[in-house]
Each structure stands twice: as C-alpha cells, then as structure tokens.
Design an enzyme around this catalytic site. Structure first.
Site, mmCIF file in Angstrom:
data_model
loop_
_atom_site.group_PDB
_atom_site.id
_atom_site.type_symbol
_atom_site.label_atom_id
_atom_site.label_comp_id
_atom_site.label_asym_id
_atom_site.label_seq_id
_atom_site.Cartn_x
_atom_site.Cartn_y
_atom_site.Cartn_z
ATOM 1 N N GLY A 14 0.784 -1.229 0.000
ATOM 2 C CA GLY A 14 0.000 0.000 0.000
ATOM 3 C C GLY A 14 0.813 1.276 0.000
ATOM 4 N N LYS A 15 2.095 1.197 -0.371
ATOM 5 C CA LYS A 15 2.935 2.410 -0.357
ATOM 6 C C LYS A 15 2.425 3.465 -1.331
ATOM 7 C CE LYS A 15 6.931 0.582 -1.351
ATOM 8 N NZ LYS A 15 6.510 -0.820 -1.479
ATOM 9 N N THR A 16 2.059 3.028 -2.535
ATOM 10 C CA THR A 16 1.644 3.993 -3.554
ATOM 11 C C THR A 16 0.336 4.678 -3.163
ATOM 12 O OG1 THR A 16 2.789 2.784 -5.298
ATOM 13 C CG2 THR A 16 1.037 4.292 -5.982
ATOM 14 N N LYS A 37 9.632 8.807 -7.496
ATOM 15 C CA LYS A 37 9.774 7.348 -7.452
ATOM 16 C C LYS A 37 11.244 7.035 -7.702
ATOM 17 C CE LYS A 37 8.418 3.037 -7.266
ATOM 18 N NZ LYS A 37 7.824 2.425 -6.056
ATOM 19 N N GLU A 109 8.981 7.752 -2.805
ATOM 20 C CA GLU A 109 8.501 6.376 -2.613
ATOM 21 C C GLU A 109 9.592 5.383 -2.979
ATOM 22 O OE1 GLU A 109 5.160 3.176 -4.161
ATOM 23 O OE2 GLU A 109 4.953 5.272 -4.728
ATOM 24 N N SER A 171 -3.602 -1.005 4.096
ATOM 25 C CA SER A 171 -4.842 -1.598 3.593
ATOM 26 C C SER A 171 -5.633 -2.142 4.783
ATOM 27 C CB SER A 171 -4.532 -2.729 2.598
ATOM 28 O OG SER A 171 -5.721 -3.282 2.063
ATOM 29 N N PRO A 200 -8.232 2.522 3.954
ATOM 30 C CA PRO A 200 -9.163 1.418 3.730
ATOM 31 C C PRO A 200 -8.761 0.581 2.513
ATOM 32 C CG PRO A 200 -10.338 3.478 4.118
ATOM 33 C CD PRO A 200 -8.901 3.840 3.921
ATOM 34 N N GLY A 202 -8.874 -1.283 -0.889
ATOM 35 C CA GLY A 202 -9.589 -0.926 -2.103
ATOM 36 C C GLY A 202 -9.647 0.555 -2.390
#
Length: 237
Positions: A14-16, A37, A109, A171, A200, A202
């Site tokens: 979930g880093k991005t 990046k 990131e 997430s 959350p 999704g």
C-alpha cells in the site's frame, strides 16, 4: 518536513496508495507536492508507473521517476539483468533536494522494503534518506505477522540513525479480524512510533474525486489529515 521518504515492511503493501493519500491531503491544504519514485520495477516503458498512479489519485502533483526496469525484481537485480545503470542513493537525495527547492513537500517512494538493494554496492533507501536528512514513514500490514516486520523495520531505521514519524496501515480491511483489531493498539508499541493512518482496502479503486475527498480522514494531522478515526473495538479481544 519538506522531504518525506515512504517505505514499507514488504511489497504490495500500500505504499503507492498511502503516498497518494498524503499528497491529496496536502494538496487540499493548499500545499505544493512532488512525488519522486526512486526506482520503478516491473513496468514497461510505455506503462504508467507508481508516480503516475499517485498523480491520478491525488491530483496535480509534480512527478519524477529516476529509473525504470522491466522485471519485477529488487532494483539492483532488475538493473543488472536489464543492462541499465542502477540508481544510487546520492542521485535520489539530490533529486529530492532539487524538488524540495520548489515544492512544499516531496514524497519519495521506495521499492519494496527499507533495505532492498538499489545497486551492486548494496546501497538502500535508508542510505538515500540519510543523505537527504529526511524522515522515513513506514507503511505496514494490518493483520497477523505485522508486529514482527514492523519492529524489524523500526530497528533498521534506528540502526541507520533515521527518524520515523510513524506508521500507516496501507490496507485496512472492511471486516478486520481479531489480530488486526488488536494490532491497532500493539503496532505503536512494536514500532516505537505513533499510528498515523488507516487506508481502507480498495481505496486505490475509488474515483479520483472520491479518493481526494476521503483521504484527509484516513490520516493524522502530522500527515496533513484530520483523522484517523479508529474503530470502536480497536485493541479489544
């Protein structure tokens, strides 16, 4: 805090989306944001990478990508196999400083976890963050096993003399199990730093307008947010 590095305790964590949420929250506050990046792997030359995905979700940010390698491997391995030059920590730190000169916040990131190798000399994101003099935010998993990987990453950060402002769960499940609920209380103790966000699960599939409107509520004020609101049963068995 004009430069913030974002790492994770593993891949696909979930880093991005976390980076995009921070960018969206800061943009909402009227701040200018750049997303760097350090090394993009596993993406073809004409495909959108993580920086482009951050911009799609967050809005008008400046994006920069230092290196791209086609195979989904650690940057050092991907660079070697592709015959392309690797990206080193000095290059990452200098690029972040250049962006910081014209932006309120630069989000850098990483690729994979903190100690993934970027070049043949064994340099990592930790080396780049140290050269940049920047803090490192850690994105973690919600469920069973996350306390160990979070504690190991926190130990590595301290060993490298790096400041970590906190951790973000990348997430958070719609129906969290017992381990996830207990981890809300246990993660700060394992990491030695606060829990600064719950993204959350999704969230990356939301329409951009909905993502941008919701993002501040997922993050603590230290990350430009207004939350996060913890579940009523947080930390309970």
């Amino acid at each position: 805090m004009s430069v913030l590095f974002v790492t994770g305790t593993g891949t696909e964590i979930g880093k991005t989306v976390t980076t995009a949420a921070i960018a969206a929250a800061e943009l909402r506050r009227g701040r200018s944001v750049a997303v760097l990046k350090a090394a993009q792997t596993g993406v073809g030359p004409d495909e959108p990478g993580d920086a482009a995905e951050t911009a799609r979700l967050a809005g008008p940010v400046t994006v920069s990508e230092l290196a791209r390698f086609p195979e989904p491997l650690a940057p050092a391995t991907a660079a070697r196999r592709s015959g392309l030059p690797p990206v080193g920590p000095q290059e990452i730190a200098e690029a972040a400083a250049k962006l910081a000169a014209s932006h309120d916040l630069v989000l850098v990131e990483g690729a994979g976890g903190l100690l993934v190798r970027f070049d043949a000399a064994g340099h990592t994101l930790a080396d780049a963050a140290r050269m940049a003099g920047a803090p490192v935010l850690v994105v973690v998993e919600a469920g069973l096993g996350t306390l160990n990987t979070t504690a190991l990453t926190a130990l590595a950060l301290r060993t490298h003399g790096l400041h970590c402002p906190g951790v973000v769960i990348g997430s958070w499940p719609a129906e969290p199990g017992l381990a996830a609920r207990c981890n809300l209380a246990d993660l700060p103790e394992s990491a030695g730093v606060p829990l600064l966000g719950l993204i959350p699960e999704g969230s990356g599939t939301l329409p951009p307008d909905a993502f941008r409107a919701a993002a501040p509520g997922w993050l603590a004020p230290q990350l430009g947010g207004t939350g996060p609101a913890l579940p009523e049963d947080a930390g309970t068995a």
